[in-house]
Enzyme design. Structure first.
Site, PDB file in Angstrom:
ATOM      1  N   ASP A 120       0.813  -1.216   0.000  1.00 37.07           N
ATOM      2  CA  ASP A 120       0.000   0.000   0.000  1.00 37.07           C
ATOM      3  C   ASP A 120       0.848   1.269   0.000  1.00 37.07           C
ATOM      4  OD1 ASP A 120      -2.114  -1.719   0.092  1.00 37.07           O
ATOM      5  OD2 ASP A 120      -2.504  -1.456   2.238  1.00 37.07           O
ATOM      6  N   GLY A 121       2.052   1.183   0.538  1.00 39.45           N
ATOM      7  CA  GLY A 121       2.921   2.352   0.581  1.00 39.45           C
ATOM      8  C   GLY A 121       3.265   2.890  -0.795  1.00 39.45           C
ATOM      9  N   ASN A 126      -4.839   8.738   2.871  1.00 39.10           N
ATOM     10  CA  ASN A 126      -5.330   8.001   4.038  1.00 39.10           C
ATOM     11  C   ASN A 126      -5.874   8.926   5.121  1.00 39.10           C
ATOM     12  OD1 ASN A 126      -5.197   5.323   3.376  1.00 39.10           O
ATOM     13  ND2 ASN A 126      -3.286   4.903   4.443  1.00 39.10           N
ATOM     14  N   ASP A 169      -5.286  11.500  23.352  1.00 37.46           N
ATOM     15  CA  ASP A 169      -3.989  11.369  22.682  1.00 37.46           C
ATOM     16  C   ASP A 169      -3.949  12.078  21.335  1.00 37.46           C
ATOM     17  OD1 ASP A 169      -2.886   9.981  24.724  1.00 37.46           O
ATOM     18  OD2 ASP A 169      -3.056   8.004  23.800  1.00 37.46           O
ATOM     19  N   THR A 178      -9.853   2.064   6.804  1.00 43.48           N
ATOM     20  CA  THR A 178      -9.366   0.723   7.126  1.00 43.48           C
ATOM     21  C   THR A 178      -7.914   0.751   7.590  1.00 43.48           C
ATOM     22  OG1 THR A 178      -8.853   0.414   4.768  1.00 43.48           O
ATOM     23  CG2 THR A 178     -10.948  -0.451   5.557  1.00 43.48           C
ATOM     24  N   ALA A 179      -7.377   1.940   7.837  1.00 44.32           N
ATOM     25  CA  ALA A 179      -5.992   2.068   8.279  1.00 44.32           C
ATOM     26  C   ALA A 179      -5.958   2.446   9.769  1.00 44.32           C
ATOM     27  CB  ALA A 179      -5.269   3.102   7.407  1.00 44.32           C
ATOM     28  N   TYR A 180      -5.346   3.564  10.089  1.00 43.48           N
ATOM     29  CA  TYR A 180      -5.190   3.982  11.489  1.00 43.48           C
ATOM     30  C   TYR A 180      -6.557   4.154  12.155  1.00 43.48           C
ATOM     31  CZ  TYR A 180      -2.879   6.532  15.360  1.00 43.48           C
ATOM     32  OH  TYR A 180      -2.398   6.941  16.574  1.00 43.48           O
ATOM     33  N   ALA A 181      -7.534   4.703  11.422  1.00 47.00           N
ATOM     34  CA  ALA A 181      -8.854   4.947  12.001  1.00 47.00           C
ATOM     35  C   ALA A 181      -9.511   3.660  12.485  1.00 47.00           C
ATOM     36  CB  ALA A 181      -9.742   5.651  10.981  1.00 47.00           C
TER      37      ALA A 181
END
Length: 455
Positions: free
Chosen positions: A188-189, A277, A307, A318-321
Site C-alpha cells: 500500500d505504501g 489516508n 492522545d 481501514t488504516a489507522y482509524a
C-alpha cells in the site's frame, strides 16, 4: 506505441526509439527539451497542451463550492485518462458503477513505482519494465534512486534496458501532465507514494500486490501482460479514492490565508498537502493530554481531550482509524471521518461528516502543550497555539484501477487483509439433534472428532 492497440497513420507513429537515444539515460531536464509542447495537435496523438491553460480551464469548471454534497471530482487523470462520459448523476456524484476508464489519447508514458529495499520485487520490476519497453513501446519513468540499487544493477537484463529509462528526483522534479499511467509494484505504501507525487490530477493507477498487506493493491503479478494489455485497451473499472486537502495556517499570517482561500483547489498553495489516508493530530512527545478545538464550517463543535485526532478519507478508514475504533467505509462514499485517539471521554465516538464541509483544527488556548501533525505518515510538523489546520475533500481523487469491480475488490481486501468476519460456523439444529438422538454416551466433541476420520 502498439499500433494494433491504437491505429495511427504512417506519419503519426511514435516509438520510444525515435524519441530517446538508446545508449544514454535521460534526466527530466533532458526529457523536457524533447519538444512535447507543440501546437500541431492533429499531427501527433501524443503531444501535450499548455499545462497552465489546463489549470485555468479546470479552475473555471470545477470551482469549489461550500455544500453539504461532495465536491464534483476532477475527472481527468493525467494527460490521457478520464472517466467515460455518463449522465447518471446522483447529488453531483457520478454513479460509481459507471466509473470506467477511457483513453482519449493513446497512453505513451508510464511511471513504474516499486517497493524500496525489497529484493523480491527486483525480478518482477525488471520483467515489467522490459515488457513495457519492448512490447508496448512505452516511455518508462522511474525514480532516479531506483537506478542506484546495487542488486538491481547486477541483473544482466536490467543493464540492457537501464539506459532507456527516464528518471526523475522526488522533491525536485514536477511530474504534472507528464505521466499518462502509473504502475505500482509492492504494498500500500507504493500507492501512498504515488498520491504524494501528484498534488493535483493523478494519472490512473494500477497496483500489483507484492507487499505485505495489500489493501490497495488488488492485482496479482502472475499474468501481468494480459491484465496490463486489457487496461491499456480501455477495459477497466475505476475506484475514485478521494483525498483530503490540508492547509496549515500559521498565527498572524492573514495574507497567506486570503491567498489560499482565493486559489482554492485549482492551484495548490505551498503549504497545501493532499493525503490519501489520513491526517493525524497528536500530542507528540508531551506527557500531557492533547486539547484540540474542532470546528465544522466555522462552527465550534467540540474539544478533543486525549492522545489526538484522526481525520481520514474512506480509504483511510481501514488504516489507522480502524485501529482507533472507527467504522470501515467503502472508498466511493463521499465522507470525512473524524476519530479520536484514546479520548478522555468514553462517550466520544467516531463520527462521519459530509465530504463537502471544511474542518478546522486548532490547539485549545488552555492546552498545556502544542500538537503535532502528520500527513499520510509524512511531513510531520508542530501545531502551535494560534495555528490552525483546515481540512476538506479535494477535487483531485486517486483513480485506482479495479481488478474486478468496486464491490468485489473492497470486500476481497477486507477478507484478505483483516480476515473480516472470519469465524467458526454455528451448527444447525438438525446436526445437533442427530448427535443427541444417537443414544451414544460419547460427547459432542468426541463425535465431532470422529467425523474427521469418517471415510
Amino acid at each position: 506505441m502498439n499500433c494494433s492497440m491504437f491505429p495511427m497513420k504512417a506519419d503519426q507513429s511514435v516509438t520510444s526509439g525515435s524519441l530517446f537515444p538508446q545508449h544514454s539515460s535521460l534526466s527530466i531536464e533532458e526529457f523536457n527539451n524533447l519538444g512535447w509542447e507543440q501546437d500541431n495537435d492533429c499531427n501527433n496523438n501524443c503531444i501535450r497542451g499548455d499545462p497552465r491553460e489546463k489549470v485555468l480551464r479546470a479552475h473555471r469548471i470545477f470551482r469549489r463550492t461550500r455544500s453539504l454534497n461532495a465536491p464534483s471530482p476532477f475527472q481527468q487523470f493525467g494527460p490521457c485518462g478520464r472517466i467515460m462520459k455518463n449522465s447518471a448523476m446522483v447529488m453531483q456524484i457520478q454513479d460509481p458503477a459507471s466509473q470506467r476508464l477511457t483513453w482519449y489519447k493513446p497512453p505513451l508514458t508510464v511511471l513504474v513505482i516499486k517497493k524500496v529495499s525489497d529484493a523480491s520485487v527486483l525480478a518482477p520490476f525488471v520483467q515489467l519494465v522490459d515488457w513495457l519497453l519492448q512490447e508496448k513501446n512505452m516511455v518508462v519513468w522511474v525514480e532516479s534512486a531506483v537506478l542506484e540499487d546495487a542488486h538491481l544493477n547486477e541483473d544482466v537484463k536490467f543493464k540492457s534496458i537501464r539506459e532507456k529509462l527516464v528518471t526523475f528526483k522526488d522533491g525536485r522534479d514536477d511530474l504534472t501532465d507528464r505521466i499518462d499511467f502509473i504502475v505500482c509494484l509492492g504494498g500500500d505504501g507504493t500507492l501512498l507514494y504515488a498520491s504524494q507525487l501528484f498534488q493535483q490530477s493523478v494519472p490512473p493507477v494500477m497496483a500489483f500486490h507484492l507487499g505485505s498487506l495489500g489493501f490497495l493493491t488488488p492485482f496479482r503479478f502472475d499474468n501481468f501482460e494480459e491484465q496490463l494489455t486489457s487496461v491499456l485497451e480501455g477495459h477497466a473499472a475505476l475506484t475514485l479514492r478521494s483525498r483530503l486537502r490540508c492547509v496549515m495556517h500559521r498565527k498572524g499570517d492573514k495574507r497567506q490565508e486570503a491567498k489560499v482561500e482565493a486559489n482554492a483547489d485549482a492551484r495548490p498553495a505551498a503549504n497545501s498537502i493532499l493525503v490519501l489516508n489520513e491526517v493525524v493530530i497528536d500530542r507528540g512527545p508531551s506527557p500531557y493530554l492533547s486539547n484540540i478545538d474542532l470546528f465544522l464550517d466555522g462552527k465550534y463543535i467540540t474539544s478533543v481531550q486525549g492522545d489526538g485526532l484522526i481525520v481520514s478519507t474512506p480509504t483511510g478508514s481501514t488504516a489507522y482509524a480502524a485501529a482507533a475504533g472507527a467504522s470501515m467505509i467503502h472508498p466511493s462514499v463521499p465522507a470525512i471521518m473524524v476519530t479520536p485517539i484514546c479520548p478522555h471521554s468514553l462517550s466520544f465516538r467516531p463520527i462521519v461528516v459530509p465530504a463537502g464541509v471544511e474542518l478546522k483544527v486548532s490547539v485549545s488556548p488552555e492546552s498545556r502543550n502544542t500538537s503535532w501533525v502528520s500527513f499520510d505518515g509524512r511531513n510531520r510538523q508542530e501545531l502551535f497555539h494560534g495555528d490552525s489546520l483546515r481540512v476538506t475533500t479535494s477535487i483531485y481523487p486517486v483513480p485506482c484501477i479495479c481488478a474486478q469491480d468496486q464491490i468485489s475488490d473492497w470486500f476481497a481486501s477486507l477478507a484478505d487483509g483483516l480476515h473480516w468476519n472470519v469465524r467458526k460456523r454455528q451448527k444447525c439444529l438438525d446436526e445437533l439433534s442427530d448427535l443427541t438422538a444417537s443414544g451414544s454416551e460419547d460427547t459432542l466433541d468426541e463425535m465431532e472428532n470422529m467425523k474427521l476420520y469418517d471415510i
